[in-house]
Design an enzyme around this catalytic site. Sequence first.
Site, PDB file in Angstrom:
ATOM      1  N   ASN A 140      -5.334   1.197   3.710  1.00 34.98           N
ATOM      2  CA  ASN A 140      -6.195   2.413   3.685  1.00 34.98           C
ATOM      3  C   ASN A 140      -5.359   3.356   2.584  1.00 34.98           C
ATOM      4  OD1 ASN A 140      -3.933   2.174   5.722  1.00 34.98           O
ATOM      5  ND2 ASN A 140      -4.341   4.593   5.731  1.00 34.98           N
ATOM      6  N   HIS A 141      -4.182   3.147   2.106  1.00 34.51           N
ATOM      7  CA  HIS A 141      -3.605   4.099   1.003  1.00 34.51           C
ATOM      8  C   HIS A 141      -3.942   3.450  -0.376  1.00 34.51           C
ATOM      9  CE1 HIS A 141      -1.580   6.638   3.649  1.00 34.51           C
ATOM     10  NE2 HIS A 141      -0.912   5.724   4.525  1.00 34.51           N
ATOM     11  N   HIS A 163      -5.439  -5.212   8.162  1.00 37.25           N
ATOM     12  CA  HIS A 163      -4.714  -3.807   7.959  1.00 37.25           C
ATOM     13  C   HIS A 163      -5.502  -3.093   8.969  1.00 37.25           C
ATOM     14  CE1 HIS A 163      -2.009  -1.212   5.893  1.00 37.25           C
ATOM     15  NE2 HIS A 163      -2.891  -0.295   6.108  1.00 37.25           N
ATOM     16  N   GLU A 167       0.795  -1.250  -0.142  1.00 36.00           N
ATOM     17  CA  GLU A 167       0.105   0.002   0.010  1.00 36.00           C
ATOM     18  C   GLU A 167       0.819   1.227   0.048  1.00 36.00           C
ATOM     19  OE1 GLU A 167      -2.187   1.112   3.231  1.00 36.00           O
ATOM     20  OE2 GLU A 167      -0.473   1.189   4.735  1.00 36.00           O
ATOM     21  N   HIS A 222       3.436  -0.329  10.839  1.00 34.78           N
ATOM     22  CA  HIS A 222       4.811  -0.202  10.379  1.00 34.78           C
ATOM     23  C   HIS A 222       5.778  -0.627  11.446  1.00 34.78           C
ATOM     24  CE1 HIS A 222       4.184   2.408   6.568  1.00 34.78           C
ATOM     25  NE2 HIS A 222       3.222   1.563   6.873  1.00 34.78           N
TER      26      HIS A 222
END
Length: 260
Positions: A67-68, A150, A39, A177
């Site tokens: 979400n990206h 995610h 992403e 992350h």
Amino acid sequence: MRVLFIGDIVGKPGREAIKRFLKPLQTEHNIDVIIANGENAAAGKGLTKEIAQELYNYGIQFLTMGNHVWDHRDIMNFIDGESRLVRPANYPVGAPGQGYGFIRTMGKKIGVLNLSGRVFLPSLDDPFSGAIRWINQIKQETPIIIVDFHAEATSEKVALGWFLDGKVSAVIGTHTHIQTADARLLHQGTAYITDVGMTGPKDSVLGVKKEIIINRFLTQLPAKFELASGPIQLNAVVIDIDDETGKAQRIEAIQLFSEA
Ligand SMILES: [Fe+2]
Ligand SMILES: [Fe+2]
């Protein structure tokens, strides 16, 4: 079979880490299947067709998103025709792309399901009840199922892990992350980690230049994000799965770093 799942690949530094670490890692660990979260692969935000191809060329067989997913407009040009890519399945009906897909290798099929959490993230459809529906569909094709959840909140991630225990081979968290230290097998044979971590610049704040983020906390002013340079890292998990039952046998977290 042995599956490698790689945490969010962030921009060029992340792609550099893949280029540098993936082949040796694959050989050393006898990896059969490679999946990665992509992403953030295009400069930290989204994915382009060209960059997806670059990642496939390095040996990644399948990409998950988060979400990206819509951040780079190029995704709209290829997501519908791309069978090696999934975006969270719980986007409302009508969103382009697919929420689950299959890897075909060694005469086997591996189902990959992407889900997004709803705590501190956009309020998509319910990932819990949706997961059961989608897993039942995937189960008609294969018992081997990898879920990329995610999500931000550890509670939501742990809860989904237990909820899907025994129903899938692995629940792998992405998005924060930061690799968590809780890789384990749950009671009914599902491999679990709250977050697999990030593949990208090591001395950064989640991939971004640390000074920019520190300044943002200090001033509360908007700032343009820029990816950090310097040492790079690869974060992943290796999962062993019984091909016949789809149950996980082992999960091991991996962190690799370039020197200085
Ligand atoms: Fe990410
Ligand atoms: Fe994310």
